[in-house]
Design a protein around this motif. Structure first.
Motif, PDB file in Angstrom:
ATOM      1  N   ARG A  81     -68.533 -30.837  82.931  1.00  0.00           N
ATOM      2  CA  ARG A  81     -69.160 -31.795  83.485  1.00  0.00           C
ATOM      3  C   ARG A  81     -68.528 -33.025  84.046  1.00  0.00           C
ATOM      4  N   GLU A  82     -67.217 -33.233  83.774  1.00  0.00           N
ATOM      5  CA  GLU A  82     -66.672 -34.265  84.202  1.00  0.00           C
ATOM      6  C   GLU A  82     -66.021 -33.825  85.813  1.00  0.00           C
ATOM      7  N   LEU A  96     -57.707 -30.663  84.004  1.00  0.00           N
ATOM      8  CA  LEU A  96     -57.988 -30.885  82.880  1.00  0.00           C
ATOM      9  C   LEU A  96     -59.082 -29.498  82.398  1.00  0.00           C
ATOM     10  N   ARG A  97     -59.885 -29.270  83.258  1.00  0.00           N
ATOM     11  CA  ARG A  97     -60.828 -28.079  82.645  1.00  0.00           C
ATOM     12  C   ARG A  97     -59.921 -26.711  82.668  1.00  0.00           C
ATOM     13  N   VAL A 120     -65.128 -28.955  74.202  1.00  0.00           N
ATOM     14  CA  VAL A 120     -64.274 -29.624  75.007  1.00  0.00           C
ATOM     15  C   VAL A 120     -64.282 -29.246  76.391  1.00  0.00           C
ATOM     16  N   THR A 121     -64.439 -27.804  76.315  1.00  0.00           N
ATOM     17  CA  THR A 121     -64.382 -27.197  77.974  1.00  0.00           C
ATOM     18  C   THR A 121     -65.798 -27.721  78.569  1.00  0.00           C
ATOM     19  N   GLU A 122     -66.979 -27.725  77.912  1.00  0.00           N
ATOM     20  CA  GLU A 122     -68.204 -27.996  78.482  1.00  0.00           C
ATOM     21  C   GLU A 122     -68.132 -29.625  78.953  1.00  0.00           C
ATOM     22  N   VAL A 167     -62.782 -22.859  67.557  1.00  0.00           N
ATOM     23  CA  VAL A 167     -63.082 -22.427  68.519  1.00  0.00           C
ATOM     24  C   VAL A 167     -64.402 -23.132  69.235  1.00  0.00           C
ATOM     25  N   GLN A 168     -65.249 -23.218  68.408  1.00  0.00           N
ATOM     26  CA  GLN A 168     -66.503 -24.193  68.743  1.00  0.00           C
ATOM     27  C   GLN A 168     -66.133 -25.417  69.340  1.00  0.00           C
TER      28      GLN A 168
END
Length: 207
Positions: free
Chosen positions: A29-30, A94-95, A23-25, A17-18
């Protein structure tokens, strides 16, 4: 309830999960980065020049000139065939996928924690029952051995009692091992498993 607390801890602390949260953060940003392609930019520009050459005939020698400048450059992106919009849409997709993967990782972690917790509780109950069975089998063996000595039991009775005790002890050892493994899985699901936990289990297995 306790099992719910473990599941909640797993949703936040599980290593998978961490990792997926990171990856989500990055995906967030992307999206911000690609959206910035529409925005104007301001750059600081500096330059430095040095020239030299022969002087006039009436002043023999070489002349040298140094010069520097500093300025601000403003850039306003123009429409470029939808390239930026396409990049933004791709980054957003992707997000969204990373968010879906994060939710899936949380559900998987919670499920793993619940299963491991049930394994611990059922294992402890099984260990307790087998410990009582071990005591009973030991008493039965002693009674058969005594009966054999006084002639009211035959040798096969003693052998059967010995076999029953050995089988009970084998089941007890396996139940203890399975319970320990479930404890490790529970801590791993919650993201609290450390080297000390593994070392403690190894110490018990070596006894």
């Amino acid at each position: 309830d306790v099992i719910g607390e473990w599941a909640q801890a797993a949703e936040g602390g599980n290593y998978n999960v961490q990792a997926q949260r990171l990856v989500t953060e990055i995906a967030d940003r992307e999206v911000e980065r690609t959206r910035a392609g529409h925005l104007p930019t301001v750059d600081l520009v500096t330059s430095y020049g040095h020239t030299s050459g022969a002087s006039a005939s009436n002043a023999p020698g070489v002349t040298k000139t140094d010069g520097s400048s500093i300025g601000v450059q403003f850039n306003l992106p123009l429409y470029a065939g939808g390239g930026v919009q396409s990049q933004v849409r791709e980054a957003i997709a992707l997000r969204e996928k990373s968010l879906s993967d994060l939710d899936s990782a949380r559900r998987s972690a919670a499920l793993a924690a619940r299963q491991a917790y049930l394994g611990v509780t059922s294992g402890m109950a099984q260990v307790k029952a087998l410990e009582a069975a071990e005591v009973s089998s030991g008493s039965s063996l002693e009674a058969n051995q005594l009966g054999y000595e006084v002639g009211v039991r035959i040798n096969i009775d003693v052998l059967n009692a010995q076999s029953q005790l050995a089988d009970t002890r084998r089941q007890l050892a396996k139940a203890r091992y399975d319970t320990l493994v479930s404890q490790l899985r529970l801590k791993a699901a919650a993201g609290t498993l450390g080297e000390d936990d593994v070392a403690a289990i190894n110490a018990l297995l070596l006894q």
